[in-house]
Structures are given as structure tokens and as C-alpha cells.
Motif scaffolding. Structure first.
Motif, short mmCIF file in Angstrom:
data_model
loop_
_atom_site.label_atom_id
_atom_site.label_comp_id
_atom_site.label_asym_id
_atom_site.label_seq_id
_atom_site.Cartn_x
_atom_site.Cartn_y
_atom_site.Cartn_z
N GLY A 73 -38.86 -27.52 42.58
CA GLY A 73 -38.49 -28.46 43.28
C GLY A 73 -37.57 -29.57 42.75
N HIS A 74 -37.23 -29.48 41.45
CA HIS A 74 -36.20 -30.62 40.63
C HIS A 74 -34.67 -30.15 40.49
CE1 HIS A 74 -40.81 -32.18 39.13
NE2 HIS A 74 -40.42 -32.48 40.13
N ARG A 75 -34.32 -30.92 40.66
CA ARG A 75 -33.02 -30.36 40.36
C ARG A 75 -32.53 -30.60 38.63
NH1 ARG A 75 -26.67 -33.22 42.06
NH2 ARG A 75 -25.86 -31.38 42.11
N SER A 76 -32.23 -29.22 38.31
CA SER A 76 -31.89 -29.05 36.75
C SER A 76 -30.44 -29.09 36.20
CB SER A 76 -32.73 -28.12 36.27
OG SER A 76 -32.30 -26.10 37.02
N PHE A 77 -29.93 -29.79 35.32
CA PHE A 77 -28.58 -29.38 34.60
C PHE A 77 -28.48 -28.58 33.28
CE2 PHE A 77 -28.38 -32.96 37.75
CZ PHE A 77 -26.92 -32.58 38.06
N GLY A 139 -33.99 -34.02 37.67
CA GLY A 139 -35.26 -33.41 36.70
C GLY A 139 -35.45 -32.95 35.85
N GLN A 140 -33.84 -32.36 34.89
CA GLN A 140 -34.48 -31.52 34.05
C GLN A 140 -33.38 -31.28 33.72
OE1 GLN A 140 -34.80 -27.23 33.47
NE2 GLN A 140 -36.53 -27.61 33.88
N VAL A 141 -32.73 -31.97 32.47
CA VAL A 141 -31.34 -31.25 31.18
C VAL A 141 -31.79 -29.92 30.30
CG1 VAL A 141 -29.73 -32.26 30.13
CG2 VAL A 141 -30.92 -33.96 31.77
N VAL A 142 -31.28 -28.90 30.45
CA VAL A 142 -31.10 -28.18 29.02
C VAL A 142 -29.48 -28.23 28.96
CG1 VAL A 142 -31.07 -25.63 28.81
CG2 VAL A 142 -32.16 -26.78 30.27
N MET A 143 -29.80 -29.04 27.44
CA MET A 143 -28.53 -29.11 26.62
C MET A 143 -28.44 -27.56 25.58
SD MET A 143 -28.16 -33.09 25.85
CE MET A 143 -27.48 -34.30 26.82
N ALA A 157 -21.96 -37.82 24.34
CA ALA A 157 -21.76 -37.54 25.90
C ALA A 157 -22.67 -36.84 25.19
CB ALA A 157 -20.74 -36.47 26.30
N TRP A 158 -23.44 -36.27 24.32
CA TRP A 158 -24.78 -36.14 24.10
C TRP A 158 -25.69 -36.91 24.68
CZ3 TRP A 158 -21.32 -32.88 23.57
CH2 TRP A 158 -20.81 -31.64 24.09
N GLN A 159 -25.11 -37.68 23.45
CA GLN A 159 -26.56 -38.79 23.35
C GLN A 159 -26.86 -39.57 24.51
OE1 GLN A 159 -27.35 -42.84 20.31
NE2 GLN A 159 -25.53 -41.20 20.30
N VAL A 160 -25.59 -40.39 25.37
CA VAL A 160 -25.69 -41.03 26.78
C VAL A 160 -27.30 -40.31 27.45
CG1 VAL A 160 -25.06 -41.77 29.38
CG2 VAL A 160 -24.03 -41.67 26.59
N PRO A 161 -26.88 -38.95 28.13
CA PRO A 161 -28.49 -38.87 29.46
C PRO A 161 -30.15 -39.15 28.19
CG PRO A 161 -26.82 -37.16 29.14
CD PRO A 161 -26.07 -38.25 28.10
#
Length: 829
Positions: A73-77, A139-143, A157-161
Motif C-alpha cells: 500500500g505504499h506509493r512508489s516513484f 513510500g519508495q524511490v527507485v532511481m 535533483a538526484w541528491q535532494v530526495p
């Protein structure tokens, strides 16, 4: 069975891993040990830094990460550096999870933006993190392609999150990361999660390395003969890639049967440009060309043919393969140095491994090969030395070939050093901008403390932090002086006095200024439509190759004029320094921006750049092919089209409906049709993003664009432009050029010469201004199969008694993708 249906309920990490592994097996994908290790860490809740070679299945790990987030149930990017890769991943995830579960935001497109899985560029997530901070619904970040963290312009932009999203689980992926100890430690401290590292694993397809001392064509023939094709020949200049491909066309690359298969796959694909005609000949011989300057439809064709196994050699630049799964068995590097925009330098270890990693693809090959071609002078000297043998006299007489001027030395030791070298540690790149400060203030709370903490947590030295703090204070001073923020004694101390739009700093940042500037124009002006276009063009990124060629031609014309005036060389050179590419409305827009920045100072983060490409093309009444040829841009035609496409979308999206006069609507229709007929894939892609459908099996050759006659309004403008182009040439009395246009249809240079002589006996000039090209000066009788047109000439007396008569064959126009105009008569009414 859809992947989400495999999710365990209630959530159980072990069951989730087993379920994903089973789904993967159903699709014929057995997990590698590194993938298993990575997925176990993800379902266990750890952060993950995945730095494994190309071809080790990082994309499948990303899918597993989204599955785990969605099941809980987490939102992922999912973030990537380029929009093309974002859209590609979007369609892949739609295919796996369903359209209702996946959305995309790229800055100029937004699809299902409230979905539980969002694909976006890194800047989108960074601005969301700045605006929402720890409360962001992430809830999740895939870079993906995380090595962009070290990019000087975009690394922030890669560092701020990593600094602002403590509730998120992070999955950072790249084939070339180097030492990430500090990033891992800081990430664990921020999120309270352990950060696992999966790195240094062996490739499922091992690589062999060779250093070739033979001439390039012999090296290629040997690779083909030993069944090591497809071969990707890497160059560091687009011109060199095309030259190599053309040189190989004399070598038999494919058999007759393979040629027939290629021809069948290509089918009726339209090669519409001069470069396209060259590419058609090359791909039919089994040779591809691939670089960023090509039209998207040509790049896609080469990629599809390669994926079908129909191309044995591809000549391109080091940009191939960002997110593209093209089967390549061998990578052949033609050099180990590149020009980085300022100087020639050696490849970094990261660059080398990014390129070399393209060789040998899992599922296609059991082994891959990376070959470095020795410098030409070194190979030639070795050849002479071998010929001399052990004879000391012959060896003494040898005259060694020297390296070319400016050559940055490299050789076999350089190659061996790169093979063993680890990618360089990522150097953090942090920036502070007006939009960053506004987003932080906009979230509420103690903005001063939030900004201070952000800077001090950033991955730099204390000197870096000090410089960033000074920059932040300077920006805050401008915001306060402009009345955009105010300081209070209560909490929160710093407040915005303006409402930021929901997509602030996500879309074209100068669009609000463009709207204000359009309001300054006089609607009744005959150049109003073109002035609106110039305002929009000033807010777009510079297409440098076009502007460079415009400046080159402008300086050439200026030199000719100065020589005719007898100006001395030294003075000519001094005057040339002030000649640049054309900049319509430069003074007006520069002054207006300075005033606008007083109330909205964040626009100072972005450069206004007046230029004319769309306007130039319209005023010259040129087709796309004419424009590319006029400025010598055949190697950059893809960039020209991308710019025209961006301009088309910007004009349509930015200009308010009340400002769209009939003339501007005509221009918009014309521009859209130009882009569509040259390569409809850019507009098709945009429309697909706005109205997505589940992806199907892509054809090898992209489908042709819709018929050029299917849009009557746009086709009328194409006809009008073709006839006005003749008016412009007639005004210059250029009968020979007119003969080149109309000679094939029977109205040659002699006929034009006689007609113009007769006209100029009566009238002194032919007008070419806005009134002369207006729709009032063209009379068209639109038949079912043929249109009859009369272009009225604008004479000084206003008699309008001379005309150009022409026919327009609709069937021929549909086949050509352009208005086929045949002049039949020029004379008095």
C-alpha cells in the motif's frame, strides 16, 4: 496471471519474494543470484544500492521493488534522467501492473498523476520533495542511472530526495557507481533503515578484451568472419560514425537472403530526407547508424532492425543504449579519448565501462567482446616494423608516422588500465535556486531551519556548505525585496505572499513571463503572430547546432557586404565579433524580463534566449528539407525536429486562446503538420502519453504519418508557403532558382525569366511583407483531385494585376507528404 495478483495478503516478506520469483519464472526469467540478493533486501525493507554490470537484470529488480511497495500500500516513484526512458518504463509498468496502477509526470505531460506508481524525471521528484518534505506521500524511490548524481547541472535533483524523504525506501541503480560508502551511510541515518549494497558481481555474459593493431576495416572483417556480430562501432563524433558506415558499404556485410529479409522488414517505410536516403542504402546492406542527431523514426528503425538480428554492424556514438535493449555482441571503440565540449581528454573509467557494458546481452549471447582500435599512426608504425623484421638496417631507415596535431596520447596501456579501473567515486553536485527556496518556504514550518538543514546535510565539504548558505541568503534577500516573501515574529516566521501553482518549477519556468510578454504586443500588428512565436522561442532551450549555423551564414553574408564596401580586414574582424544569430525582440524581451523579475525574482534562475527557428523557417517559406539543407544540418536533423516539436507543444500549451489570432492558428497548424510529416513519432508519442493505451507488439518499421491532405487547413498553408517561396525568389529576380523548382513540371528558367522581365517592365518591385503573404493574396479552387491556385503578386501600385497560376495534385501530395505545386503560368490577369 497479473503480477499484483501474486501479492501475499497479509504482507509477508518471504511469501512476497517467492511470489515474485514464481511470476518471473512464468515469464521465462530465472533470477540471477544478484537479483535474488537485491530482492530479498527490498522485501525486507532495506534501502538498496545496486551497482552491477549492464545485462545483470536491474530492470527486473526495479519491477520487484514496485511490486513490494504496491503490495504494502505504499506509493512508489521511478525516476530516470531522460523523458524517453521515463516513457519507456511507464509503458513497461503499465503492461505489468495495469494502466490504473501507473502514472507519469515529465514536466510537459501528466498521465494518471495520482497513481500508486509514478514514473518521472529526477527533477519532478526533487521538487515534490522540496515542497512536501518529510510529509511527502512517497513510500519508495527507485532511481535509475544514479550516476547522474555527479552531473554538474542536474546532480542536485538526484541528491535532494536522499536528504528530504526520511519515510521512503530507496533503490539506487547504475552499472557504474564506484565507492558509495558515504551515500549509503547517510541514507541509513536519514531513513533509519539498513542500506544494502549489491555490487561487484560477475556478468552473466563474460567479456573478453582485445587491442587491435590492424586497420579498422580489417578488424571489422575479422570480427564478422569469426561470428562476433552484431558489432557496435563506437565513435565520438556523429560525422565520423556516418563516414565509417559509408566506408563499410563496399564490404559484403550480409547475404542476399539477409538483404531480402531487411527489405521485407522495412516495407513501405518512408525515408524522407537526404540523410534518410543514405540510411536506406546502408541498412539494406546490413549497416546501421545510430546517434542523437538522427530523426527519431530513423533511430527507432535501426533499433528495431537490430533487435530482429538483421543488422550486423552499427556505427554510432557513445550515446547508444540509454534504456534501450539492443543486442550487441561486440563493442569496437575507435578511440579512448573524446571532446567534452572544451577539450580532448581520456575516457573516464565510468564512461569506458558504460560503453563496454553494452557488449554481450543476456538472452542473446554466451560471451561478449570489447575491442579497442589502436591509433592509426601506431598501427601503421607497427606494420612497418613487422615488415622490417629483424634487419637492423631496415629498422634504422624506418620513418615513423607521427601522431596528428592535437592528439591526446593513448595506447594499449591506457586500454588495460581502463579495463581494471573501478568507476571514479561520484562527486556530489548541489545547487541552491530561487525555486528551491520557494518550494521549501511554501511547505510551511521553520523555512530557515529547513533550508539550513538541507544544505548542511548535503554531500559536500564545509566550504561547499558555506557557499550554498551564502547563495541561499542572497536569493532570500531578492525574494524579500520583491515582496514575494515576508518575515513575521510568530510561527512560521517566513511566509510566501503569493500562491505557487501546483506545478511550480515542474513545467517551462518562463511560461508566466511569456504570458506577460504576449500581453505587451499589439494585436493589430501585421507581425503579431510571428512576435508571439518569438516570445515562446525565447523561453525554449537553445538548439546550438542551428544557432551556430545561423551565425556562420550571417557572418559570411556580413563579410561579403563589408568587402564590397571596402572595409579593411582588421576592421572587418572587429565588426564580426558583434554578429550573432538573429534574435527577434531581443531588446524588448530583455527589458521586460528585468521588470518581471522585480516581482517574480525566481525567473532569474533561467536564461531568456531570443532566437528564431520556427519564425525563420516560416518567413523563408521553407520545407523541413529546405531548411536543413540551407543551414547544412543533415547530421542534426533530429535535433531540428525535436526543437520544432517542442516549439509546437509550447505554443499550443502556453498561448491563451484569446491571443491565438487566425494567423497564429494557421502557423500552429502548419508547424504541427511539418513535424507530423517529417516524423510523426514525436507527436504520436505526446498524444499517446496524454491518452495512453496498453502497449502492443511494435512493428519493425514505424507506420507512416497520416496523409498530408487529411488536414485541409494545414494543407492550404503548405500550398500557400510553396507559392510564397516562389514570390520571394521572383522578388529577387532569381529565374534560375525558380527554374530548379518548376523545371521538372515544365515551367523552367527561361519561362520564369521571360515572365519576370515582363513584370519588371511594368512594376519596379514585388512585395514580400506580411500583407503580401496573407491569405487574401491566394485564390484556391479546391477540387476533389486537383486544386487550382492563383498567387497574387503585391506590386507597388497595389494593382494586383499579376499572378502565378498553379495546380496542386492531391494524390501526388499525399504520396510525397508535402504540397506538390506545379506552376503553369505567370502573367497579367
Amino acid at each position: 496471471m497479473p503480477l499484483l495478483d501474486h501479492a501475499p495478503k497479509p504482507w509477508d516478506p518471504d511469501a512476497a519474494f517467492d511470489a515474485f520469483a514464481a511470476w518471473s519464472e512464468e515469464r521465462g526469467l530465472s533470477l540471477y543470484p544478484a537479483q535474488e540478493e537485491a530482492l530479498i533486501e527490498i522485501v525486507s525493507g532495506s534501502n538498496l544500492i545496486l551497482s552491477t554490470p549492464t545485462g545483470t537484470g536491474k530492470s527486473l529488480v526495479a519491477v520487484g521493488a514496485h511490486f513490494a511497495a504496491l503490495a504494502q500500500g505504499h506509493r512508489s516513484f521511478y525516476t530516470a534522467p531522460i523523458k524517453a526512458l521515463v516513457s519507456e518504463k511507464f509503458f513497461q509498468l503499465v503492461d505489468i501492473f495495469g494502466a490504473e496502477q501507473v502514472g507519469m509526470v515529465t514536466g510537459d505531460s501528466s498521465v494518471n498523476a495520482d497513481a500508486p506508481i509514478i514514473c518521472c524525471t529526477a527533477e519532478i521528484l526533487a521538487n515534490l520533495a522540496l515542497r512536501k518534505g518529510a510529509e511527502a506521500d512517497v513510500g519508495q524511490v527507485v532511481m535509475d542511472e544514479f550516476h547522474f548524481y555527479a552531473d554538474p547541472q542536474r546532480g542536485w535533483a538526484w541528491q535532494v530526495p536522499l536528504l528530504t524523504l526520511p519515510k521512503a525506501q530507496f533503490v539506487l541503480m547504475s552499472a557504474t557507481l564506484g565507492d558509495v560508502t558515504r551515500i549509503a551511510d547517510d541514507l541509513s541515518e536519514l531513513t533509519g533503515r539498513p542500506t544494502a549494497r549489491v555490487t561487484g558481481v560477475g556478468r552473466p555474459v563474460p567479456l573478453a578484451y582485445e587491442y587491435a593493431m590492424t586497420p579498422v576495416h580489417e578488424t571489422i572483417e575479422e570480427l564478422l568472419a569469426t561470428q562476433r556480430a552484431p558489432v557496435y562501432i563506437v565513435h565520438f563524433a556523429q560525422a565520423a560514425a556516418l563516414e565509417r558506415a559509408q566506408a563499410l558499404s563496399s564490404v559484403k556485410i550480409v547475404s542476399r537472403e539477409q538483404r531480402d529479409r531487411i527489405a521485407e522488414a522495412i516495407g513501405d517505410f518512408r525515408f524522407t530526407t537526404r540523410f534518410g536516403q543514405t540510411l536506406s542504402r546502408l541498412v539494406r546492406a546490413g549497416i546501421g547508424v545510430h546517434h542523437a542527431g538522427m530523426l527519431p523514426k530513423y533511430r527507432r528503425l535501426v533499433e528495431q532492425l537490430a533487435q530482429q538480428g538483421l543488422l550486423r554492424v552499427i556505427c554510432g556514438t557513445d550515446t547508444l543504449g540509454v534504456g534501450i535493449n539492443v543486442p550487441i555482441r561486440t563493442v569496437l571503440l575507435t578511440g579512448l579519448t573524446k571532446f567534452d565540449g572544451q577539450r580532448m581528454r581520456h575516457l573516464t573509467a565510468r564512461e569506458f565501462h558504460q560503453i563496454a557494458g553494452r557488449a554481450g546481452r543476456a538472452g542473446y549471447d554466451t560471451a561478449g567482446t570489447v575491442v579497442a582500435q589502436a591509433p592509426e599512426h601506431e598501427a601503421e608504425n607497427a606494420k612497418q616494423l613487422a615488415k622490417a623484421g629483424d634487419d637492423p638496417k631496415k629498422r634504422r631507415k624506418l620513418v615513423k608516422k607521427k601522431a596528428p596535431d592535437g592528439f591526446v596520447s593513448w595506447g594499449k596501456p591506457s586500454f588495460e588500465k581502463l579495463i581494471d579501473a573501478e568507476p571514479e567515486p561520484l562527486q556530489p553536485q548541489m545547487q541552491v535556486s530561487h525555486s528551491m527556496l520557494l518550494n521549501v518556504i511554501g511547505r510551511g514550518g521553520d523555512a530557515f531551519a529547513d533550508m539550513r538543514d538541507l544544505i548542511r546535510a548535503s554531500h559536500g565539504t564545509w566550504r561547499d556548505h558555506l557557499a550554498l548558505e551564502r547563495r541561499a541568503l542572497a536569493i532570500f534577500t531578492t525574494l524579500r525585496a520583491a515582496g514575494v516573501v515576508e518575515v513575521h515574529d510568530d510561527e512560521p516566521r517566513i511566509r510566501l505572499t503569493v500562491d505557487l501553482q501546483p506545478n511550480f518549477a515542474l513545467n517551462q519556468p518562463l511560461s508566466p513571463f511569456a504570458l506577460a510578454a504576449i500581453d505587451m504586443l499589439e494585436p493589430a500588428s501585421p507581425t503579431h503572430a510571428l512576435d508571439v512565436v518569438s516570445i515562446i522561442e525565447a523561453t525554449l532551450d537553445d538548439p546550438r547546432p542551428i544557432l551556430s549555423q545561423q551565425q556562420f551564414l550571417a557572418r559570411g553574408e556580413a563579410v561579403a557586404a563589408m568587402k564590397a564596401e571596402g572595409i579593411e580586414y582588421e576592421e572587418r574582424m572587429e565588426l564580426l565579433e558583434g554578429i550573432t544569430h538573429p534574435k527577434p525582440l531581443d531588446e524588448l524581451l530583455t527589458a521586460a524580463l528585468a521588470v518581471f523579475a522585480q516581482s517574480q525574482p525566481w525567473v532569474s534562475d533561467f536564461a531568456l534566449s531570443p532566437k528564431t527557428v520556427v519564425r525563420d523557417m516560416w518567413e523563408r517559406a521553407m520545407t523541413f528539407a529546405d531548411y536543413v539543407q540551407h543551414y547544412g544540418l543533415s547530421r542534426s536533423e533530429g535535433l531540428v525536429l525535436r526543437y520544432l516539436s517542442d516549439a509546437y507543444r509550447a505554443i499550443r500549451q502556453t498561448v491563451p486562446e484569446e491571443a491565438k489570432s487566425e494567423d497564429l492558428l494557421d502557423l500552429i497548424e502548419w508547424l504541427g503538420e511539418v513535424v507530423r510529416q517529417v516524423d510523426s513519432s514525436l507527436l504520436d508519442e505526446w498524444e499517446e502519453l496524454l491518452h495512453p493505451t496498453a502497449p502492443g507488439e511494435a512493428p519493425v518499421a514505424p507506420p507512416p504519418p497520416p496523409s498530408v491532405v487529411a488536414n485541409p487547413r494545414a494543407f492550404r498553408i503548405l500550398v500557400r508557403n510553396e507559392l510564397f517561396r516562389r514570390v520571394q525568389l521572383a522578388a529577387l529576380d532569381r529565374a534560375d532558382d525558380l527554374g530548379e523548382l518548376d523545371g521538372p513540371s515544365g515551367f523552367g528558367a527561361d519561362a520564369w525569366g521571360e515572365a519576370l522581365d515582363a513584370y519588371f517592365d511594368e512594376h519596379g518591385a514585388i512585395g514580400t511583407g506580411a500583407d503580401a503573404r496573407s491569405s487574401r493574396m491566394l485564390v484556391v479552387d479546391e477540387g476533389a483531385e486537383v486544386w487550382e491556385a492563383q498567387q497574387i503578386l503585391a506590386d507597388p501600385a497595389g494593382d494586383h494585376d499579376w499572378r502565378i497560376w498553379a495546380t496542386i495534385d492531391l494524390a501526388a501530395s499525399a504520396e510525397a507528404g508535402a504540397a506538390v505545386v506545379r506552376v503553369t503560368r505567370v502573367g497579367r490577369l
